[in-house]
Motif scaffolding. Sequence first.
Motif, PDB file in Angstrom:
ATOM      1  N   LEU A 158      -6.000  -0.117   0.433  1.00  0.00           N
ATOM      2  CA  LEU A 158      -6.146   0.306  -0.769  1.00  0.00           C
ATOM      3  C   LEU A 158      -4.560  -0.484  -0.763  1.00  0.00           C
ATOM      4  O   LEU A 158      -3.920  -0.380  -1.180  1.00  0.00           O
ATOM      5  CB  LEU A 158      -5.693   1.443  -1.214  1.00  0.00           C
ATOM      6  CG  LEU A 158      -6.949   2.627  -2.126  1.00  0.00           C
ATOM      7  CD1 LEU A 158      -6.530   3.390  -2.975  1.00  0.00           C
ATOM      8  CD2 LEU A 158      -7.475   1.164  -3.916  1.00  0.00           C
ATOM      9  N   TRP A 159      -4.814  -2.079  -0.271  1.00  0.00           N
ATOM     10  CA  TRP A 159      -3.572  -2.784   0.202  1.00  0.00           C
ATOM     11  C   TRP A 159      -2.983  -2.027   1.111  1.00  0.00           C
ATOM     12  O   TRP A 159      -1.890  -2.838   0.802  1.00  0.00           O
ATOM     13  CB  TRP A 159      -3.262  -2.789  -0.846  1.00  0.00           C
ATOM     14  CG  TRP A 159      -4.409  -3.734  -2.161  1.00  0.00           C
ATOM     15  CD1 TRP A 159      -4.468  -4.876  -2.609  1.00  0.00           C
ATOM     16  CD2 TRP A 159      -4.639  -2.642  -3.774  1.00  0.00           C
ATOM     17  NE1 TRP A 159      -5.880  -4.863  -3.357  1.00  0.00           N
ATOM     18  CE2 TRP A 159      -5.903  -4.036  -3.998  1.00  0.00           C
ATOM     19  CE3 TRP A 159      -4.327  -1.377  -3.541  1.00  0.00           C
ATOM     20  CZ2 TRP A 159      -6.542  -3.325  -5.315  1.00  0.00           C
ATOM     21  CZ3 TRP A 159      -5.923  -1.290  -4.903  1.00  0.00           C
ATOM     22  CH2 TRP A 159      -6.261  -2.164  -5.346  1.00  0.00           C
TER      23      TRP A 159
ATOM     24  N   GLY B 244       3.175   6.668  -0.878  1.00  0.00           N
ATOM     25  CA  GLY B 244       2.455   5.515  -1.494  1.00  0.00           C
ATOM     26  C   GLY B 244       2.427   5.310  -3.127  1.00  0.00           C
ATOM     27  O   GLY B 244       3.689   5.067  -3.182  1.00  0.00           O
ATOM     28  N   GLY B 245       1.772   4.555  -3.492  1.00  0.00           N
ATOM     29  CA  GLY B 245       1.933   3.977  -4.408  1.00  0.00           C
ATOM     30  C   GLY B 245       2.056   4.667  -5.835  1.00  0.00           C
ATOM     31  O   GLY B 245       2.898   4.240  -7.196  1.00  0.00           O
ATOM     32  N   GLY B 246       1.381   5.596  -6.702  1.00  0.00           N
ATOM     33  CA  GLY B 246       1.889   7.015  -6.932  1.00  0.00           C
ATOM     34  C   GLY B 246       3.725   7.415  -7.387  1.00  0.00           C
ATOM     35  O   GLY B 246       4.383   7.583  -8.114  1.00  0.00           O
TER      36      GLY B 246
ATOM     37  N   THR C 294       5.819   4.954  -8.560  1.00  0.00           N
ATOM     38  CA  THR C 294       5.644   4.630  -9.219  1.00  0.00           C
ATOM     39  C   THR C 294       6.499   5.760 -10.445  1.00  0.00           C
ATOM     40  O   THR C 294       7.294   5.220 -11.124  1.00  0.00           O
ATOM     41  CB  THR C 294       4.140   5.123 -10.526  1.00  0.00           C
ATOM     42  OG1 THR C 294       3.141   3.598  -9.817  1.00  0.00           O
ATOM     43  CG2 THR C 294       4.658   4.957 -11.441  1.00  0.00           C
TER      44      THR C 294
ATOM     45  N   TYR D 129      -2.942  -0.544 -13.625  1.00  0.00           N
ATOM     46  CA  TYR D 129      -3.388   0.594 -12.452  1.00  0.00           C
ATOM     47  C   TYR D 129      -2.298   1.154 -11.933  1.00  0.00           C
ATOM     48  O   TYR D 129      -1.220   0.033 -11.117  1.00  0.00           O
ATOM     49  CB  TYR D 129      -4.144   0.047 -12.203  1.00  0.00           C
ATOM     50  CG  TYR D 129      -4.465   1.355 -10.850  1.00  0.00           C
ATOM     51  CD1 TYR D 129      -5.318   3.083 -10.659  1.00  0.00           C
ATOM     52  CD2 TYR D 129      -4.298   2.073  -9.480  1.00  0.00           C
ATOM     53  CE1 TYR D 129      -5.233   4.292 -10.502  1.00  0.00           C
ATOM     54  CE2 TYR D 129      -4.712   2.954  -8.780  1.00  0.00           C
ATOM     55  CZ  TYR D 129      -4.854   4.259  -9.051  1.00  0.00           C
ATOM     56  OH  TYR D 129      -4.924   5.021  -8.301  1.00  0.00           O
ATOM     57  N   HIS D 130      -1.328   2.239 -12.341  1.00  0.00           N
ATOM     58  CA  HIS D 130      -0.324   3.245 -11.534  1.00  0.00           C
ATOM     59  C   HIS D 130      -0.493   4.008 -10.473  1.00  0.00           C
ATOM     60  O   HIS D 130       0.745   4.430  -9.871  1.00  0.00           O
ATOM     61  CB  HIS D 130       0.964   2.331 -12.573  1.00  0.00           C
ATOM     62  CG  HIS D 130       0.709   1.615 -13.187  1.00  0.00           C
ATOM     63  ND1 HIS D 130       1.936   0.755 -12.670  1.00  0.00           N
ATOM     64  CD2 HIS D 130       0.554   1.297 -14.564  1.00  0.00           C
ATOM     65  CE1 HIS D 130       1.723  -0.205 -13.775  1.00  0.00           C
ATOM     66  NE2 HIS D 130       0.243  -0.630 -14.663  1.00  0.00           N
ATOM     67  N   GLY D 131      -1.564   5.025 -10.850  1.00  0.00           N
ATOM     68  CA  GLY D 131      -1.510   5.794  -9.192  1.00  0.00           C
ATOM     69  C   GLY D 131      -2.057   7.316 -10.405  1.00  0.00           C
ATOM     70  O   GLY D 131      -2.585   7.222 -11.702  1.00  0.00           O
TER      71      GLY D 131
HETATM   72  C1  LIG Z   1      -0.170  -1.136  -8.683  1.00  0.00           C
HETATM   73  C2  LIG Z   1      -0.408   0.167  -7.789  1.00  0.00           C
HETATM   74  N1  LIG Z   1       0.426   1.022  -8.021  1.00  0.00           N
HETATM   75  C3  LIG Z   1      -0.044   2.729  -7.473  1.00  0.00           C
HETATM   76  C4  LIG Z   1      -1.258   3.072  -6.379  1.00  0.00           C
HETATM   77  C5  LIG Z   1      -1.830   4.050  -6.066  1.00  0.00           C
HETATM   78  O1  LIG Z   1      -1.512   4.291  -5.684  1.00  0.00           O
HETATM   79  P1  LIG Z   1      -1.398   5.849  -4.209  1.00  0.00           P
HETATM   80  O2  LIG Z   1      -2.941   5.151  -4.353  1.00  0.00           O
HETATM   81  O3  LIG Z   1      -0.678   5.430  -2.775  1.00  0.00           O
HETATM   82  O4  LIG Z   1      -0.606   6.681  -4.874  1.00  0.00           O
HETATM   83  C6  LIG Z   1      -1.926   2.084  -6.477  1.00  0.00           C
HETATM   84  C7  LIG Z   1      -3.599   1.791  -6.059  1.00  0.00           C
HETATM   85  O5  LIG Z   1      -4.201   0.377  -5.349  1.00  0.00           O
HETATM   86  C8  LIG Z   1      -1.735   0.134  -7.566  1.00  0.00           C
HETATM   87  O6  LIG Z   1      -2.242  -1.260  -6.915  1.00  0.00           O
END
Ligand SMILES: Cc1ncc(COP(=O)(O)O)c(C=O)c1O
Length: 201
Positions: free
Chosen positions: A55-56, A115-117, A120, A149-151
């Motif tokens: 996921l990037w 991680g991403g969530g 955010t 998308y932000h999680g």
């Molecule tokens: C821009 C962005 N924000 C948040 C997330 C959420 O990341 P995570 O799955 O690590 O919580 C992602 C995941 O792809 C994302 O691309």
Amino acid sequence: MTSTKTELLTRDRAHLIHPLHDRNLQEKGHVWISGDGAVLTDADGREYIDGLAGLWNVVAGHGRLELARAASGQMEQLGYCSGYSGSSNPPAIRLAQRISDLTYPSISRFFFTSGGGESTESCVKTARYYWKLLGYPHKTKVISRQWGYHGVTLAAMSATGITAYWPMFEPRVPGFLHIPSPYPYRYEAPSGRRPRRGRGR
Ligand SMILES: Cc1ncc(COP(=O)(O)O)c(C=O)c1O
């Protein structure tokens, strides 16, 4: 489908809950076994290009021995320590300084997340705290984009502008507003208004 894959998917169904779980998709899903550079191999032995790089988060590619060795060496030396209550550790200090050297001088201090969530959530909390310190505690609105998308954590889901992700978990956290996204192919005009066509069409 090979018997190994069938057996793995049976155990998956019995014991694993997936993010945004979709039973139908999981029943015919892939079981990824290994990765090498940008190529993934599934339980049927088929190879696929990992166009999303995980996921990037696997931008350096799969199977990078130098990364595996660095992680293994650190785990042998110090498995974990928290950053709370006056604690720090040399790898975190080194990484923060290194990123600081790479970014603009005005960006010099860093908050690491898993991680991403969580990133955010941390951004939203940092913005709230900032306005409180300046004497504006009522400034809590967050504007995000439709389709953004932000999680999938609660505030990150509330910021997310993909409405299909909401109904199972509502009510959403209040204060998140969504504005149109600069994406003509999926543009949704506010009701009653049609998108304006660009010149020359
Ligand atoms: C821009 C962005 N924000 C948040 C997330 C959420 O990341 P995570 O799955 O690590 O919580 C992602 C995941 O792809 C994302 O691309």
